[in-house]
Design a protein around this motif. Structure first.
Motif, PDB file in Angstrom:
ATOM      1  N   GLY A 276       5.554  -4.867   2.906  1.00 42.32           N
ATOM      2  CA  GLY A 276       4.245  -5.118   2.317  1.00 42.32           C
ATOM      3  C   GLY A 276       3.177  -4.136   2.750  1.00 42.32           C
ATOM      4  N   GLY A 277       3.530  -3.253   3.693  1.00 44.07           N
ATOM      5  CA  GLY A 277       2.559  -2.271   4.171  1.00 44.07           C
ATOM      6  C   GLY A 277       2.758  -0.929   3.507  1.00 44.07           C
ATOM      7  N   SER A 278       2.139   0.085   4.080  1.00 41.86           N
ATOM      8  CA  SER A 278       2.267   1.431   3.547  1.00 41.86           C
ATOM      9  C   SER A 278       2.776   2.363   4.639  1.00 41.86           C
ATOM     10  CB  SER A 278       0.919   1.927   3.019  1.00 41.86           C
ATOM     11  OG  SER A 278      -0.058   1.881   4.041  1.00 41.86           O
ATOM     12  N   THR A 279       3.069   3.587   4.263  1.00 44.19           N
ATOM     13  CA  THR A 279       3.591   4.561   5.216  1.00 44.19           C
ATOM     14  C   THR A 279       2.590   4.828   6.331  1.00 44.19           C
ATOM     15  OG1 THR A 279       4.991   5.627   3.570  1.00 44.19           O
ATOM     16  CG2 THR A 279       4.356   6.950   5.469  1.00 44.19           C
ATOM     17  N   TYR A 280       3.101   4.851   7.547  1.00 42.86           N
ATOM     18  CA  TYR A 280       2.260   5.132   8.716  1.00 42.86           C
ATOM     19  C   TYR A 280       2.706   6.463   9.322  1.00 42.86           C
ATOM     20  CZ  TYR A 280       0.026   4.669  13.284  1.00 42.86           C
ATOM     21  OH  TYR A 280      -0.731   4.883  14.413  1.00 42.86           O
ATOM     22  N   LYS A 281       1.728   7.306   9.630  1.00 42.65           N
ATOM     23  CA  LYS A 281       2.045   8.625  10.167  1.00 42.65           C
ATOM     24  C   LYS A 281       1.091   8.965  11.295  1.00 42.65           C
ATOM     25  CE  LYS A 281       2.839  13.392   8.537  1.00 42.65           C
ATOM     26  NZ  LYS A 281       2.790  14.272   7.339  1.00 42.65           N
ATOM     27  N   ALA A 282       1.633   9.444  12.408  1.00 44.61           N
ATOM     28  CA  ALA A 282       0.815   9.858  13.548  1.00 44.61           C
ATOM     29  C   ALA A 282       1.321  11.202  14.042  1.00 44.61           C
ATOM     30  CB  ALA A 282       0.894   8.815  14.658  1.00 44.61           C
ATOM     31  N   GLU A 283       0.423  12.176  14.097  1.00 48.84           N
ATOM     32  CA  GLU A 283       0.798  13.525  14.503  1.00 48.84           C
ATOM     33  C   GLU A 283      -0.309  14.157  15.333  1.00 48.84           C
ATOM     34  OE1 GLU A 283       3.604  15.816  11.400  1.00 48.84           O
ATOM     35  OE2 GLU A 283       1.637  15.317  10.600  1.00 48.84           O
ATOM     36  N   GLN A 284       0.059  15.153  16.106  1.00 50.24           N
ATOM     37  CA  GLN A 284      -0.930  15.995  16.766  1.00 50.24           C
ATOM     38  C   GLN A 284      -0.429  17.433  16.767  1.00 50.24           C
ATOM     39  OE1 GLN A 284      -1.372  14.431  20.714  1.00 50.24           O
ATOM     40  NE2 GLN A 284       0.472  15.416  21.480  1.00 50.24           N
ATOM     41  N   VAL A 285      -1.368  18.365  16.857  1.00 52.01           N
ATOM     42  CA  VAL A 285      -1.021  19.775  16.809  1.00 52.01           C
ATOM     43  C   VAL A 285      -0.266  20.149  18.075  1.00 52.01           C
ATOM     44  CG1 VAL A 285      -1.901  22.129  16.704  1.00 52.01           C
ATOM     45  CG2 VAL A 285      -2.969  20.332  15.331  1.00 52.01           C
ATOM     46  N   TRP A 286       0.858  20.762  17.882  1.00 54.35           N
ATOM     47  CA  TRP A 286       1.691  21.209  18.997  1.00 54.35           C
ATOM     48  C   TRP A 286       1.447  22.690  19.279  1.00 54.35           C
ATOM     49  CZ3 TRP A 286       7.343  22.905  18.006  1.00 54.35           C
ATOM     50  CH2 TRP A 286       7.938  23.320  19.207  1.00 54.35           C
TER      51      TRP A 286
ATOM     52  N   LEU B 112       1.664  23.910  13.787  1.00 54.54           N
ATOM     53  CA  LEU B 112       2.898  23.150  13.919  1.00 54.54           C
ATOM     54  C   LEU B 112       2.574  21.849  14.624  1.00 54.54           C
ATOM     55  CD1 LEU B 112       5.338  25.998  15.041  1.00 54.54           C
ATOM     56  CD2 LEU B 112       4.720  25.276  12.728  1.00 54.54           C
ATOM     57  N   THR B 113       3.027  20.750  14.055  1.00 59.69           N
ATOM     58  CA  THR B 113       2.685  19.441  14.591  1.00 59.69           C
ATOM     59  C   THR B 113       3.920  18.717  15.114  1.00 59.69           C
ATOM     60  OG1 THR B 113       2.964  18.410  12.414  1.00 59.69           O
ATOM     61  CG2 THR B 113       0.759  19.202  12.989  1.00 59.69           C
ATOM     62  N   VAL B 114       3.672  17.708  15.913  1.00 59.10           N
ATOM     63  CA  VAL B 114       4.726  16.841  16.413  1.00 59.10           C
ATOM     64  C   VAL B 114       4.222  15.406  16.319  1.00 59.10           C
ATOM     65  CG1 VAL B 114       3.933  16.989  18.823  1.00 59.10           C
ATOM     66  CG2 VAL B 114       6.314  16.406  18.335  1.00 59.10           C
ATOM     67  N   GLY B 115       5.099  14.484  15.978  1.00 56.75           N
ATOM     68  CA  GLY B 115       4.674  13.100  15.830  1.00 56.75           C
ATOM     69  C   GLY B 115       5.784  12.232  15.265  1.00 56.75           C
ATOM     70  N   PHE B 116       5.404  11.200  14.537  1.00 56.12           N
ATOM     71  CA  PHE B 116       6.399  10.325  13.916  1.00 56.12           C
ATOM     72  C   PHE B 116       5.819   9.733  12.642  1.00 56.12           C
ATOM     73  CE2 PHE B 116       3.832   7.535  16.478  1.00 56.12           C
ATOM     74  CZ  PHE B 116       3.762   6.330  15.778  1.00 56.12           C
ATOM     75  N   GLU B 117       6.710   9.265  11.798  1.00 60.92           N
ATOM     76  CA  GLU B 117       6.319   8.698  10.512  1.00 60.92           C
ATOM     77  C   GLU B 117       7.187   7.480  10.224  1.00 60.92           C
ATOM     78  OE1 GLU B 117       5.344  10.371   6.037  1.00 60.92           O
ATOM     79  OE2 GLU B 117       6.910  11.339   7.210  1.00 60.92           O
ATOM     80  N   VAL B 118       6.577   6.463   9.659  1.00 59.40           N
ATOM     81  CA  VAL B 118       7.318   5.257   9.288  1.00 59.40           C
ATOM     82  C   VAL B 118       7.212   5.079   7.776  1.00 59.40           C
ATOM     83  CG1 VAL B 118       7.600   2.778   9.583  1.00 59.40           C
ATOM     84  CG2 VAL B 118       6.835   4.176  11.504  1.00 59.40           C
ATOM     85  N   THR B 119       8.301   5.391   7.094  1.00 61.43           N
ATOM     86  CA  THR B 119       8.406   5.159   5.653  1.00 61.43           C
ATOM     87  C   THR B 119       9.370   4.002   5.426  1.00 61.43           C
ATOM     88  OG1 THR B 119      10.266   6.673   5.386  1.00 61.43           O
ATOM     89  CG2 THR B 119       8.051   7.626   5.245  1.00 61.43           C
ATOM     90  N   ALA B 120       9.508   3.593   4.192  1.00 68.44           N
ATOM     91  CA  ALA B 120      10.473   2.534   3.890  1.00 68.44           C
ATOM     92  C   ALA B 120      11.884   2.977   4.259  1.00 68.44           C
ATOM     93  CB  ALA B 120      10.400   2.167   2.410  1.00 68.44           C
ATOM     94  N   LEU B 121      12.200   4.240   3.964  1.00 66.41           N
ATOM     95  CA  LEU B 121      13.546   4.754   4.225  1.00 66.41           C
ATOM     96  C   LEU B 121      13.854   4.812   5.713  1.00 66.41           C
ATOM     97  CD1 LEU B 121      16.214   6.100   3.427  1.00 66.41           C
ATOM     98  CD2 LEU B 121      14.987   8.286   3.288  1.00 66.41           C
ATOM     99  N   ASN B 122      12.965   5.443   6.502  1.00 66.35           N
ATOM    100  CA  ASN B 122      13.343   5.594   7.906  1.00 66.35           C
ATOM    101  C   ASN B 122      13.163   4.301   8.708  1.00 66.35           C
ATOM    102  OD1 ASN B 122      10.566   5.595   8.485  1.00 66.35           O
ATOM    103  ND2 ASN B 122      10.474   7.811   8.771  1.00 66.35           N
ATOM    104  N   ALA B 123      12.313   3.385   8.244  1.00 71.49           N
ATOM    105  CA  ALA B 123      12.242   2.080   8.902  1.00 71.49           C
ATOM    106  C   ALA B 123      13.567   1.340   8.740  1.00 71.49           C
ATOM    107  CB  ALA B 123      11.101   1.250   8.309  1.00 71.49           C
ATOM    108  N   TRP B 124      14.155   1.471   7.545  1.00 72.04           N
ATOM    109  CA  TRP B 124      15.464   0.861   7.277  1.00 72.04           C
ATOM    110  C   TRP B 124      16.549   1.516   8.133  1.00 72.04           C
ATOM    111  CZ3 TRP B 124      17.077  -3.415   5.137  1.00 72.04           C
ATOM    112  CH2 TRP B 124      18.395  -3.535   4.684  1.00 72.04           C
ATOM    113  N   MET B 125      16.506   2.846   8.217  1.00 73.83           N
ATOM    114  CA  MET B 125      17.507   3.577   8.985  1.00 73.83           C
ATOM    115  C   MET B 125      17.399   3.282  10.483  1.00 73.83           C
ATOM    116  SD  MET B 125      19.584   5.348   7.117  1.00 73.83           S
ATOM    117  CE  MET B 125      20.244   6.470   8.345  1.00 73.83           C
TER     118      MET B 125
END
Length: 617
Positions: free
Chosen positions: A54-64, A72-85
């Motif tokens: 019921g939510g939307s994609t969440y993304k958090a990054e910072q410049v590396w 070039l950034t480093v971080g993580f992202e939560v999409t429907a696909l990778n949350a399932w994986m």
């Protein structure tokens, strides 16, 4: 909870460092450290998945790193696909950790094994939540390192060492394609971010030829990791590792990474019909190619390994047919029933001490629970109606048919028949008939090994109902954030799929169960075909006489260049310096008359030079 997704991979990483430093003191308690770490990862991943509903994609990054205008950034992202994986990978990993406690008990490197499992799990979870290609590539290579360590765990065996090196080198071949494609995208887009790449595809910044080129190059990396033809030969050899490793690598982790990569970059592939067709053709060919090899193999783990190659071909066929949902659906069901089959096979190997199915038989009476669980997995992968594999395979058949790939559709149907046949050939030879193993003390595996198999058996049945035309396309709706439109397919398609699977099982029963048909029907009537299949189409031999021969020739050439040219030049320079030093040392002998003679000669030379040149002005 999505903002905490970054900690999911950290628990296995912590177990890796802890067991590496203190594992020898912990001994078999190392298993509890590994199990606890992966179980906590599973709990957090489940919470992330629930938060994503019921939510939307969440993304958090910072410049590396910033280089000019490029960042070039480093971080993580939560999409429907990778949350399932995240949930699938952490769950299967936890179950394999639990199973390994019984299987690996007594091994002198018990703690090291669990440390390697932790590293591998960390790498795969890190790959899944990466928000950009560069970070994905880093974890992609770390997955390769983890697989190298696990496949070569029995390093004192030549076969294990060779298999580990083969897996590492062959997947690196594919990774070169991935790397080149990634760099080309960066040069065109100026970013490694998935979102920026998709935007460039959508607004036409990337030309059509460049879209096709980069998509195919990245697919080469997926071919290596997911064991697609022609970079598939490392995967069956990886069976030299411990059986829990085989279950982990061949179920929902390393080999699924290639499928996940193509699915994660699906908007790039959708923009090129050529790239999609390439993926579909490679997948369809791999599916039937590997299935045909599995028909005659006699090593229980190698049959399952070629089965994995074939099932991964199905997933690629689905992606190439424009259905990432069908591919992820089959990836999900395959994760459960293939992990179940490998763990059940490990239970058998643990009991009888051999992997040769010709030396098994009659194990249903001695190991009824393992036999029943293996049967569930075999029925599921064969596509028997109402089990998970039936629904996910039907989705792939539908995708191929609706996308206009009629030839690939029928190839997939034939491969499905082969799957049902070789799986039940395996089942009847291992669990049916008379005992041929000669082992005296054969008994059921302990609960720590059978409990994970029970969980996987339930999932092998139930997982199919998360996406069906009958009860609801929940997975498709989830992966597309409610935008999934299920295309109505011909009713005959599901009937054909069911009949083909049942026919494969029936034929296997006639030959290996009832034994009313001769087992040597192929070897006696078509010995050439039989030998080709038994020797895996001689692909390894072909590589040895082509790629291997060329590589050895180049290596020898550079060896001789290094030894005779480079070392020759270095030796000449050394000899010249030594000669000059020797001459100088002779001149510095402390004799005054020598010094006087040298001085006189030098002065005479200067006078002669001045006389002939007319002076120094």
């Amino acid at each position: 909870m999505m903002e905490m997704a970054w900690i999911v991979p950290l628990f296995p990483l912590f177990s890796f460092f802890l067991l590496l430093l203190a594992g020898k003191k912990m001994k078999e308690a190392s298993a509890y450290v590994g199990m606890l770490a992966t179980f906590v990862s599973f709990l957090v991943a489940s919470a992330v998945l629930a938060d994503r509903v019921g939510g939307s994609t969440y993304k958090a990054e910072q410049v590396w790193l910033a280089i000019g205008s490029a960042k070039l950034t480093v971080g993580f992202e939560v999409t429907a696909l990778n949350a399932w994986m995240l949930v699938i990978v952490s769950l299967v990993s936890f179950l394999v950790h639990m199973y390994a406690k019984g299987y690996m008990q007594g091994d002198e490197r018990f703690s090291v094994f669990y440390a390697y499992l932790g590293l591998f799990t960390f790498a795969m979870l890190g790959l899944v939540i990466s928000p950009n290609l560069l970070q994905t590539y880093m974890f992609w290579e770390l997955v390769g390192l983890g697989s190298f360590l696990l496949i070569g765990f029995y390093f004192y065996k030549e076969e294990a060492k060779a298999a580990a090196k083969k897996a590492f080198i062959m997947t690196r071949v594919g990774d070169v394609g991935f790397f080149i494609g990634m760099i080309l995208l960066f040069l065109q887009v100026g970013s490694f971010e998935y979102s920026d790449i998709f935007k460039a595809v959508q607004d036409g910044t990337l030309s059509q030829p460049m879209v096709t080129l980069t998509a195919i190059l990245i697919f080469v990396g997926a071919v290596g990791k997911s064991g697609q033809f022609p970079l598939h030969t490392w995967l069956p050899d990886a069976m030299e590792g411990p059986t829990p490793v085989s279950a982990l690598i061949h179920a929902a982790t390393m080999v699924a990474a290639g499928v996940y990569l193509v699915a994660a970059l699906f908007p790039l592939y959708e923009a090129s019909e050529t790239a999609l067709l390439t993926v579909a053709v490679v997948g369809g060919f791999t599916a039937i190619f590997a299935a045909s090899i599995a028909l005659v193999q006699t090593d229980i783990k190698r049959v399952l390994a070629y089965s994995t190659v074939s099932q991964l071909g199905y997933m690629m066929l689905a992606l190439g047919s424009g259905s990432d949902v069908a591919a992820i659906f089959h990836l999900t069901t395959h994760a459960f029933f293939k992990a179940l089959l490998f763990l059940a096979a490990g239970s058998v190997i643990h009991a009888v001490g051999t992997q040769d199915i010709e030396k098994m038989g009659g194990l249903w009476r001695k190991m009824p629970l393992t036999a029943a669980l293996f049967l569930v997995g075999a029925l599921a992968i064969s596509g028997v109606p109402l089990l998970s594999g039936f629904f996910s395979k039907d989705e792939i058949f539908a995708a191929a048919w609706m996308h206009g790939h009629g030839v690939l559709f029928w190839i997939a149907v034939v491969a499905s028949f082969f799957t049902a046949f070789y799986m039940f050939r395996l089942f009847f030879l291992v669990f049916g008939g008379e005992e041929r193993h000669g082992a005296k003390d054969v008994h059921e595996s302990p609960a720590v090994m059978t409990l994970p198999m029970l969980v996987l058996a339930v999932l092998s049945v139930a997982a199919g109902y998360i996406h069906t035309p009958w009860f609801g396309t929940f997975l498709g709706d989830w992966l597309t954030d409610g935008g999934y439109a299920h295309e109505k397919t011909p009713s005959w398609m599901m009937i054909v799929a069911a009949i083909v699977s049942l026919l494969g099982i029936f034929l296997a029963w006639l030959m290996y169960g009832k034994r009313s048909l001769a087992r040597d029907w192929l070897s006696s009537r078509a010995p050439l075909t039989y030998n080709v299949l038994l020797n895996k189409y001689y692909i390894d031999e072909f590589y040895a006489w082509t790629v291997g021969y060329v590589a050895n020739a180049i290596s020898r050439l550079f060896y001789y260049v290094d030894r005779f040219v480079i070392e020759g030049i270095a030796s000449l320079i050394t000899a010249t310096v030594n000669a000059a030093a020797s001459l100088g040392s002779r001149m510095q002998n402390g004799q005054v008359q020598t010094y006087g003679a040298v001085t006189f000669i030098g002065l005479a030379l200067l006078v002669a030079i001045l006389a002939f040149t007319g002076g120094y002005l």
